[in-house]
Design a protein around this motif. Sequence first.
Motif, PDB file in Angstrom:
ATOM      1  N   GLU A  44      36.772  17.397 -24.264  1.00  0.00           N
ATOM      2  CA  GLU A  44      36.401  15.813 -23.393  1.00  0.00           C
ATOM      3  C   GLU A  44      37.511  15.743 -23.198  1.00  0.00           C
ATOM      4  OE1 GLU A  44      36.293  11.732 -25.674  1.00  0.00           O
ATOM      5  OE2 GLU A  44      35.289  13.082 -26.872  1.00  0.00           O
ATOM      6  N   ILE A  45      37.743  15.168 -21.311  1.00  0.00           N
ATOM      7  CA  ILE A  45      38.434  14.711 -20.515  1.00  0.00           C
ATOM      8  C   ILE A  45      37.897  12.846 -20.234  1.00  0.00           C
ATOM      9  CG2 ILE A  45      39.197  14.098 -18.125  1.00  0.00           C
ATOM     10  CD1 ILE A  45      37.888  17.351 -18.142  1.00  0.00           C
ATOM     11  N   THR A  46      39.781  12.068 -21.011  1.00  0.00           N
ATOM     12  CA  THR A  46      39.999  10.782 -20.809  1.00  0.00           C
ATOM     13  C   THR A  46      40.236  10.041 -19.333  1.00  0.00           C
ATOM     14  OG1 THR A  46      41.124  10.498 -22.089  1.00  0.00           O
ATOM     15  CG2 THR A  46      38.764  10.644 -23.167  1.00  0.00           C
ATOM     16  N   GLY A  47      40.364   9.343 -19.400  1.00  0.00           N
ATOM     17  CA  GLY A  47      41.302   8.320 -18.213  1.00  0.00           C
ATOM     18  C   GLY A  47      40.577   7.591 -17.393  1.00  0.00           C
ATOM     19  N   THR A  48      39.364   7.967 -16.794  1.00  0.00           N
ATOM     20  CA  THR A  48      38.737   7.562 -15.877  1.00  0.00           C
ATOM     21  C   THR A  48      37.229   7.203 -16.277  1.00  0.00           C
ATOM     22  OG1 THR A  48      37.973   9.109 -14.786  1.00  0.00           O
ATOM     23  CG2 THR A  48      40.200   8.764 -14.167  1.00  0.00           C
ATOM     24  N   ILE A  49      36.573   6.187 -15.375  1.00  0.00           N
ATOM     25  CA  ILE A  49      35.362   5.634 -15.930  1.00  0.00           C
ATOM     26  C   ILE A  49      34.136   6.538 -15.118  1.00  0.00           C
ATOM     27  CG2 ILE A  49      33.511   3.791 -14.815  1.00  0.00           C
ATOM     28  CD1 ILE A  49      35.816   1.958 -13.925  1.00  0.00           C
ATOM     29  N   THR A  50      34.333   7.639 -14.950  1.00  0.00           N
ATOM     30  CA  THR A  50      33.944   8.960 -14.114  1.00  0.00           C
ATOM     31  C   THR A  50      33.611   9.509 -16.061  1.00  0.00           C
ATOM     32  OG1 THR A  50      33.470   8.470 -12.108  1.00  0.00           O
ATOM     33  CG2 THR A  50      32.749  11.076 -12.821  1.00  0.00           C
ATOM     34  N   ASN A  51      34.671   9.874 -16.435  1.00  0.00           N
ATOM     35  CA  ASN A  51      35.567  10.646 -17.189  1.00  0.00           C
ATOM     36  C   ASN A  51      33.915   9.936 -18.621  1.00  0.00           C
ATOM     37  OD1 ASN A  51      36.591  12.648 -16.194  1.00  0.00           O
ATOM     38  ND2 ASN A  51      37.492  11.562 -17.104  1.00  0.00           N
ATOM     39  N   ASP A  86      37.995  25.977 -28.812  1.00  0.00           N
ATOM     40  CA  ASP A  86      37.500  27.491 -28.340  1.00  0.00           C
ATOM     41  C   ASP A  86      36.915  27.558 -27.701  1.00  0.00           C
ATOM     42  OD1 ASP A  86      36.109  25.479 -29.614  1.00  0.00           O
ATOM     43  OD2 ASP A  86      34.799  26.981 -30.972  1.00  0.00           O
ATOM     44  N   GLU A  87      36.277  26.476 -27.139  1.00  0.00           N
ATOM     45  CA  GLU A  87      35.266  26.183 -25.990  1.00  0.00           C
ATOM     46  C   GLU A  87      35.451  25.340 -24.475  1.00  0.00           C
ATOM     47  OE1 GLU A  87      31.024  27.235 -26.167  1.00  0.00           O
ATOM     48  OE2 GLU A  87      31.488  27.444 -28.175  1.00  0.00           O
ATOM     49  N   LEU A  88      35.077  25.391 -23.384  1.00  0.00           N
ATOM     50  CA  LEU A  88      35.540  25.187 -22.440  1.00  0.00           C
ATOM     51  C   LEU A  88      34.385  23.721 -22.864  1.00  0.00           C
ATOM     52  CD1 LEU A  88      37.094  23.990 -19.847  1.00  0.00           C
ATOM     53  CD2 LEU A  88      35.204  25.297 -18.083  1.00  0.00           C
ATOM     54  N   SER A  89      33.663  24.225 -22.831  1.00  0.00           N
ATOM     55  CA  SER A  89      32.533  22.600 -23.562  1.00  0.00           C
ATOM     56  C   SER A  89      32.711  21.991 -23.729  1.00  0.00           C
ATOM     57  CB  SER A  89      30.940  23.453 -23.295  1.00  0.00           C
ATOM     58  OG  SER A  89      30.696  23.812 -24.534  1.00  0.00           O
ATOM     59  N   ASN A  90      33.480  21.700 -24.865  1.00  0.00           N
ATOM     60  CA  ASN A  90      33.788  21.361 -26.565  1.00  0.00           C
ATOM     61  C   ASN A  90      35.376  20.288 -25.666  1.00  0.00           C
ATOM     62  OD1 ASN A  90      32.660  21.624 -27.865  1.00  0.00           O
ATOM     63  ND2 ASN A  90      33.528  23.767 -28.813  1.00  0.00           N
ATOM     64  N   ASN A 119      30.685   9.833 -18.584  1.00  0.00           N
ATOM     65  CA  ASN A 119      30.347  11.241 -18.713  1.00  0.00           C
ATOM     66  C   ASN A 119      29.989  12.045 -20.081  1.00  0.00           C
ATOM     67  OD1 ASN A 119      29.280  13.854 -17.808  1.00  0.00           O
ATOM     68  ND2 ASN A 119      31.357  15.052 -18.909  1.00  0.00           N
ATOM     69  N   THR A 120      31.109  11.190 -20.832  1.00  0.00           N
ATOM     70  CA  THR A 120      31.242  11.262 -22.744  1.00  0.00           C
ATOM     71  C   THR A 120      30.440  10.544 -23.319  1.00  0.00           C
ATOM     72  OG1 THR A 120      33.900  11.523 -22.434  1.00  0.00           O
ATOM     73  CG2 THR A 120      32.757  10.860 -24.406  1.00  0.00           C
ATOM     74  N   VAL A 121      29.995   9.105 -22.486  1.00  0.00           N
ATOM     75  CA  VAL A 121      28.533   8.928 -23.221  1.00  0.00           C
ATOM     76  C   VAL A 121      27.161   9.524 -22.953  1.00  0.00           C
ATOM     77  CG1 VAL A 121      27.149   6.720 -22.980  1.00  0.00           C
ATOM     78  CG2 VAL A 121      29.586   6.396 -22.633  1.00  0.00           C
ATOM     79  N   VAL A 122      27.152  10.010 -21.820  1.00  0.00           N
ATOM     80  CA  VAL A 122      25.390  11.322 -21.836  1.00  0.00           C
ATOM     81  C   VAL A 122      26.199  12.410 -22.399  1.00  0.00           C
ATOM     82  CG1 VAL A 122      24.705  12.270 -20.131  1.00  0.00           C
ATOM     83  CG2 VAL A 122      25.541  10.046 -19.120  1.00  0.00           C
ATOM     84  N   ARG A 123      26.893  12.933 -22.812  1.00  0.00           N
ATOM     85  CA  ARG A 123      27.063  14.167 -23.600  1.00  0.00           C
ATOM     86  C   ARG A 123      26.572  13.885 -24.973  1.00  0.00           C
ATOM     87  NH1 ARG A 123      31.662  18.257 -21.988  1.00  0.00           N
ATOM     88  NH2 ARG A 123      30.952  19.149 -23.119  1.00  0.00           N
ATOM     89  N   ASN A 124      27.252  12.794 -25.172  1.00  0.00           N
ATOM     90  CA  ASN A 124      27.351  12.213 -26.945  1.00  0.00           C
ATOM     91  C   ASN A 124      26.017  12.536 -27.289  1.00  0.00           C
ATOM     92  OD1 ASN A 124      30.096  12.228 -27.308  1.00  0.00           O
ATOM     93  ND2 ASN A 124      30.264   9.939 -27.100  1.00  0.00           N
ATOM     94  N   PHE A 125      24.885  11.865 -26.151  1.00  0.00           N
ATOM     95  CA  PHE A 125      22.931  11.616 -26.163  1.00  0.00           C
ATOM     96  C   PHE A 125      23.042  13.322 -25.772  1.00  0.00           C
ATOM     97  CE2 PHE A 125      19.220  11.096 -24.461  1.00  0.00           C
ATOM     98  CZ  PHE A 125      18.488  10.917 -25.478  1.00  0.00           C
ATOM     99  N   THR A 126      22.978  14.199 -25.373  1.00  0.00           N
ATOM    100  CA  THR A 126      22.815  14.968 -24.388  1.00  0.00           C
ATOM    101  C   THR A 126      22.687  16.409 -25.246  1.00  0.00           C
ATOM    102  OG1 THR A 126      23.986  15.718 -22.461  1.00  0.00           O
ATOM    103  CG2 THR A 126      22.091  14.748 -21.707  1.00  0.00           C
ATOM    104  N   ASP A 127      24.117  16.713 -25.564  1.00  0.00           N
ATOM    105  CA  ASP A 127      24.807  18.064 -26.547  1.00  0.00           C
ATOM    106  C   ASP A 127      24.319  18.099 -27.563  1.00  0.00           C
ATOM    107  OD1 ASP A 127      26.418  18.382 -23.795  1.00  0.00           O
ATOM    108  OD2 ASP A 127      28.455  17.753 -25.418  1.00  0.00           O
TER     109      ASP A 127
END
Length: 199
Positions: free
Chosen positions: A8-15, A2-6, A18-26
Motif C-alpha cells: 500500500e502506497i500513501t502520500g498522494t491523492i491518487t494513491n 509477500d506480494e506486490l499486490s499487497n 486507489n486505496t479506496v477503490v481497492r478496498n472495494f474491489t480486492d
Amino acid sequence: MDELSNVEITGTITNDENTVVRNFTDPIYKRAVEMREPLKNLSEESVEYKRISKSMEEKRDSVDAYKIEFVKKHPNSFLSASILYVRQNRLPIEELEALYNTLPKQVQESDMGITVGKTIAARKFVAVGNYAPDFTSKDTSGNPVKLSDFKGKYVLLEFWAQWCVPCRAEHPNLEGLYEKYKDKGFTIFQYSTDVLSSR
C-alpha cells in the motif's frame, strides 16, 4: 509484503483514491478467484458450473460498475484515466467518449489519458458503416497489395498471427467460406501481424 499486490502506497491523492477503490474491489477479486477453483472439477454443462460462472460474472460486473461510477464522481482524478485505459476496448464507444469528455485537460493529457483519446479516435475511424482505411501490405511473394485493390468486392478483412491458436483453427472454415462465395464477388484479405517484413 509477500506480494506486490499487497503493498500500500500513501502520500498522494491518487494513491489514496486507489486505496479506496481497492478496498472495494480486492475482496471481490479474491472471492472470484476462490470460486474459480471448483470449476476445474465440474462439467461446463452442469448446473453448478453455470451457477458459479454466473455469480463470478455478476462480481465482475459489480466491480466494473463501481469503477465507472468512480470515474463519474471523480473526473479530476488521474485514477479515472487509468480506469478508462484498462476498459477502453470493453466499453461501448459512446460511453467511453462521454466519460473521457468529462475529464479535465490535465487528466486527458496524462499518458493514459492520451492513449484513451487515441483509442476513441481510432475506434470512431473504423466504426460500423465507415469506409475501411486503405493500407498497403505485401503478399506471400513480397508484392505490394492494397485493400483498395479489392474495391467492388465483398471483403472479409482478417487480422491474425501464427501464435494465435483460435485464428489458425478458423482458417479451414474461412477457406470453406471463400470456396462457397468466391463466384459472387467475395474474397478474404488476411493480414498477419507476426513479422513486418513478411506481411
